[in-house]
Enzyme design. Structure first.
Site, short mmCIF file in Angstrom:
data_model
loop_
_atom_site.label_atom_id
_atom_site.label_comp_id
_atom_site.label_asym_id
_atom_site.label_seq_id
_atom_site.Cartn_x
_atom_site.Cartn_y
_atom_site.Cartn_z
N SER A 121 0.92 -1.09 -0.04
CA SER A 121 -0.14 0.09 0.09
C SER A 121 1.11 1.32 -0.06
CB SER A 121 -0.89 0.04 1.21
OG SER A 121 -1.68 -0.97 1.51
N GLU A 154 -5.21 -0.39 -8.11
CA GLU A 154 -4.26 0.52 -8.67
C GLU A 154 -3.28 -0.24 -9.23
OE1 GLU A 154 -4.84 4.29 -5.70
OE2 GLU A 154 -3.79 2.59 -4.88
N1 LIG Z 1 -5.44 -4.39 4.85
C1 LIG Z 1 -5.68 -3.59 3.80
O1 LIG Z 1 -6.92 -3.02 4.20
C2 LIG Z 1 -4.86 -3.56 2.92
C3 LIG Z 1 -5.34 -3.06 1.61
C4 LIG Z 1 -4.71 -3.07 0.39
C5 LIG Z 1 -3.19 -3.45 0.55
N2 LIG Z 1 -2.89 -4.11 1.61
C6 LIG Z 1 -1.64 -4.57 1.57
O2 LIG Z 1 -1.29 -5.77 1.67
C7 LIG Z 1 -0.38 -6.50 2.14
C8 LIG Z 1 -0.69 -7.51 3.21
O3 LIG Z 1 -1.57 -6.80 4.45
P1 LIG Z 1 -2.73 -7.41 5.17
O4 LIG Z 1 -3.38 -6.17 5.74
O5 LIG Z 1 -3.15 -8.56 4.48
O6 LIG Z 1 -1.67 -8.13 6.33
P2 LIG Z 1 -1.97 -9.10 7.39
O7 LIG Z 1 -1.23 -8.95 8.43
O8 LIG Z 1 -3.59 -9.42 7.60
O9 LIG Z 1 -1.56 -10.59 6.57
C9 LIG Z 1 -0.27 -11.09 6.12
C10 LIG Z 1 -0.21 -12.55 6.21
O10 LIG Z 1 1.22 -12.72 5.37
C11 LIG Z 1 1.58 -13.84 5.97
N3 LIG Z 1 3.01 -14.02 5.92
C12 LIG Z 1 4.16 -13.34 6.77
N4 LIG Z 1 5.04 -13.62 6.17
C13 LIG Z 1 5.06 -14.64 5.31
C14 LIG Z 1 5.93 -15.24 4.43
N5 LIG Z 1 7.11 -15.13 4.53
N6 LIG Z 1 5.80 -16.17 3.49
C15 LIG Z 1 4.15 -16.16 3.45
N7 LIG Z 1 3.12 -15.62 4.03
C16 LIG Z 1 3.77 -14.75 5.03
C17 LIG Z 1 1.16 -13.74 7.47
O11 LIG Z 1 1.11 -15.07 8.18
C18 LIG Z 1 -0.19 -13.18 7.40
O12 LIG Z 1 -1.38 -14.44 7.21
C19 LIG Z 1 0.67 -5.30 2.77
O13 LIG Z 1 1.58 -5.09 1.95
C20 LIG Z 1 -0.72 -4.19 2.91
O14 LIG Z 1 -0.20 -2.96 2.94
C21 LIG Z 1 -3.61 -3.83 2.97
#
Ligand SMILES: NC(=O)c1ccc[n+]([C@@H]2O[C@H](COP(=O)([O-])OP(=O)(O)OC[C@H]3O[C@@H](n4cnc5c(N)ncnc54)[C@H](O)[C@@H]3O)[C@@H](O)[C@H]2O)c1
Length: 596
Positions: A121, A154
């Site tokens: 993000s 995006e």
């Molecule tokens: N939360 C939102 O609203 C949102 C929206 C758009 C983009 N994002 C982006 O998406 C990405 C993920 O965010 P999220 O909110 O889903 O995070 P989250 O913490 O909910 O999920 C992350 C997941 O990644 C896993 N993980 C960690 N290390 C790993 C590895 N080495 N190999 C495989 N899996 C691994 C974790 O176990 C976890 O399940 C971030 O870059 C965030 O900025 C988030």
């Protein structure tokens, strides 16, 4: 010819990853979904199952399609399972070193022609890409939360992303039923760059006890038509993710203080209050992962108990003024059964006002929203006057005269002389400090702000503004009155912009700055906020409706009071106002309205 994507990989099955898996599998694409451990994999699988089961329950997905969807997903621990996919989307936590490590590993595991995408993000896609030997095949594909629902994607190209990779990913987005906007690699891209300053500001309001969480959220939902309030949205995003995004945006985006994460956020993350995913964030949820909010110790008692807080009984209400707001407010009180004394400046104005209220009530009858008998009863409750003396026996006065401090102060000084003791005196000002008005009387404890929104008969929100001198009884009275009017009253402190304008206008101003910097177009920015965040209107559509002069005046007030450099009005906004491009009312603002 466009590239075929028959199998994609998703790394990380948290809040975003599990939703992204669903998007691909729903559209007939095979998915290899990987996590770091078996328990994390189980959690990801459970999230996907819950989401598709919900879609089935809501009738949005057939049972057979759900089963086919699940068959397309292969779950695995570790990146090695991604050896033959056409594209990978990484959705692991927002840490640059982690993402770089994963991209280096993906580069090793995946086929040479595979596209490697990040869902980051706020981090630099370019910095992530240089961890691989194929930066020209690295791209950002930024989905919005929840991924199966939000239409926007995006697409983020770096200076080295190959044009055909961009084109292939754009075609893929279309196949997924998404609307894409393609932009350069800048912190926060479009939507988050405009969203996170606002979210952080809302958290600061909680931290400083400016207003309660429920009130902040209700204000933005009811005042701006947003699908959810900022604190509920923080809980959905995840406070840890939001913290990392803000922190990165602060460091990458010119150290704008509005992106420096509010200390409360760090404390909540450290305490494990991560939002919905941990079952508790700004709100408490039924269980981890559940969207159902349950009451906790911070849940306010129901409004009916306001009487117990010393709310005074109100039967007769005086309304001073004859403009748009006064007209609407008279109607609202009369329809709710209050006896109303309207005071205008002169008999002529009073007669015009009476006609305006009558016309508006008649429209209600024509549209079938009001029975004729109720219209007549409402009109029968109003007495029309041009003399303040007629307010001697009212229980509440609502002032809605011109937005000039000297006029309002003179009025409050007169009310002080005329009204009986114990009356609640309310001002509808939207930009003046309520305390200035209050101190013009000798009874500042009885003075509150009652900020109605236009049109008052329609808009469900009223901001109840208490000054440092307002008594708890006066606040409780104002809130109880709002409830009897069928409105939601939200209580806040006496600061420029109250809740809604303080949170809304800096965001609009930021959108103008983004346009000014040529980062994106007005159309794409409007699209991004509507399709990525579910806003009813994009910032430029809204600015043209509100009026650019109005927006500039409010932004100036905020800047002057808070001295926040990031609140300085966008030069482009000032220039458009100077040029007379004020929006729809001038037939030209950000867009040309001369043909409509
Ligand atoms: N939360 C939102 O609203 C949102 C929206 C758009 C983009 N994002 C982006 O998406 C990405 C993920 O965010 P999220 O909110 O889903 O995070 P989250 O913490 O909910 O999920 C992350 C997941 O990644 C896993 N993980 C960690 N290390 C790993 C590895 N080495 N190999 C495989 N899996 C691994 C974790 O176990 C976890 O399940 C971030 O870059 C965030 O900025 C988030």
């Amino acid at each position: 010819m466009a590239r075929e994507f028959s199998t994609v990989g998703v790394v990380g099955l948290g809040t975003m990853g599990a939703g992204i898996v669903e998007v691909f599998a729903r559209n007939g694409i095979d998915v290899v979904a990987v996590e770091i451990s078996e328990p994390a994999l189980d959690r990801g699988r459970a999230t996907l199952t819950r989401s598709t089961d919900r879609a089935v329950a809501k009738g949005k997905l057939a049972v057979a399609d759900r089963d086919a969807l699940h068959e397309r997903v292969h779950f695995a621990v570790g990146l090695d399972a991604l050896h033959s996919v056409d594209l990978v989307i990484e959705a692991v936590p927002e840490h640059l070193d982690l993402k770089q490590r994963i991209f280096a590993e993906l580069d090793r595991v995946c086929r040479p022609q595979a596209i490697l995408a990040t869902n980051t993000s706020s981090l630099s896609v370019t910095e992530i890409s240089v961890a691989t030997t194929r930066p020209n095949q690295v791209i950002g594909i930024h989905f919005f939360n929840p991924a199966p629902v939000m239409k926007l994607v995006e697409v983020v190209r770096t200076v080295v992303t190959a044009p055909e990779v961009v084109a292939d990913v754009e075609a893929l987005c279309t196949r997924l039923g998404k609307v894409d906007v393609t932009i350069n690699d800048r912190a926060g891209f479009i939507a988050n760059a405009l969203l996170f300053g606002y979210l952080n500001h809302a958290v600061a309001m909680v931290e400083s006890h400016y207003a309660a969480r429920e009130d902040i959220d209700a204000a933005m939902k009811l005042g701006c038509g947003l699908p959810m309030g900022p604190l509920a949205l923080m809980d959905l995003i995840g406070l840890d993710t939001a913290y990392e995004i803000l922190d990165t945006m602060y460091r990458r985006g010119g150290r704008d203080r509005r992106h420096a994460p509010v200390p409360l956020l760090k404390q909540m993350v450290t305490a494990g209050l991560l939002g919905r995913k941990s079952g508790r964030g700004f709100y408490t949820y039924e269980r981890p992962g559940s969207p159902v909010v349950v009451p906790d110790e911070a849940t306010p008692p129901a409004t009916e108990s306001a009487l117990a807080d010393g709310a005074r009984a109100i039967a007769k209400v005086g309304i001073v003024g004859s403009g748009t707001m006064a007209t609407g407010i008279i109607e609202v009180f009369a329809k709710a059964g209050y006896e109303v004394v309207s005071v205008a400046r002169g008999l002529e104005k009073s007669a015009t006002l009476r006609e305006a209220v009558r016309t508006s009530l008649n429209e209600g009858v024509v549209r079938g929203r009001l029975a004729e008998a109720d219209r007549d009863a409402a009109l029968g409750r109003i007495s029309w006057s041009a003399a303040l003396d007629h307010l001697a026996d009212v229980d509440l006065v609502v002032e809605a005269v011109v937005e000039e401090l000297s006029v309002k102060k003179a009025l409050f000084a007169s009310l002080d002389e005329i009204c009986k003791p114990g009356v609640v005196l309310a001002t509808t000002t939207s930009s003046l400090p309520v305390i200035d008005v209050a101190m013009a009387s000798h009874r500042p404890a009885d003075v509150v702000g009652l900020h109605f929104f236009n049109p008052a008969p329609v808009m469900p929100l009223v901001e109840v503004v208490r000054t440092i001198r307002t008594s708890p009884e006066a606040t409780a009275t104002a809130r109880a009155v709002c409830a009897t009017l069928g409105k939601t009253g939200v209580v806040c402190e006496d600061r420029s912009g109250f809740i809604v304008n303080a949170l809304l206008f800096p965001y609009l101003n930021d959108a103008v700055k983004m346009l000014e910097a040529s980062y994106s177009t007005a159309d794409d920015i409007d699209h991004a906020m509507k399709l990525g965040c579910g806003y009813p209107m994009g910032p430029f559509e809204l600015l043209d409706v509100v009026g650019l002069d109005v927006a500039l005046a409010i932004q100036r007030e905020l800047y002057l009071e808070l001295r926040e450099p990031g609140f300085a009005p966008a030069p482009l906004l000032e220039h458009l106002v100077t040029a007379g491009y004020l929006g729809r009312k001038a037939r030209r603002g950000f867009r040309d309205h001369s043909h409509r």
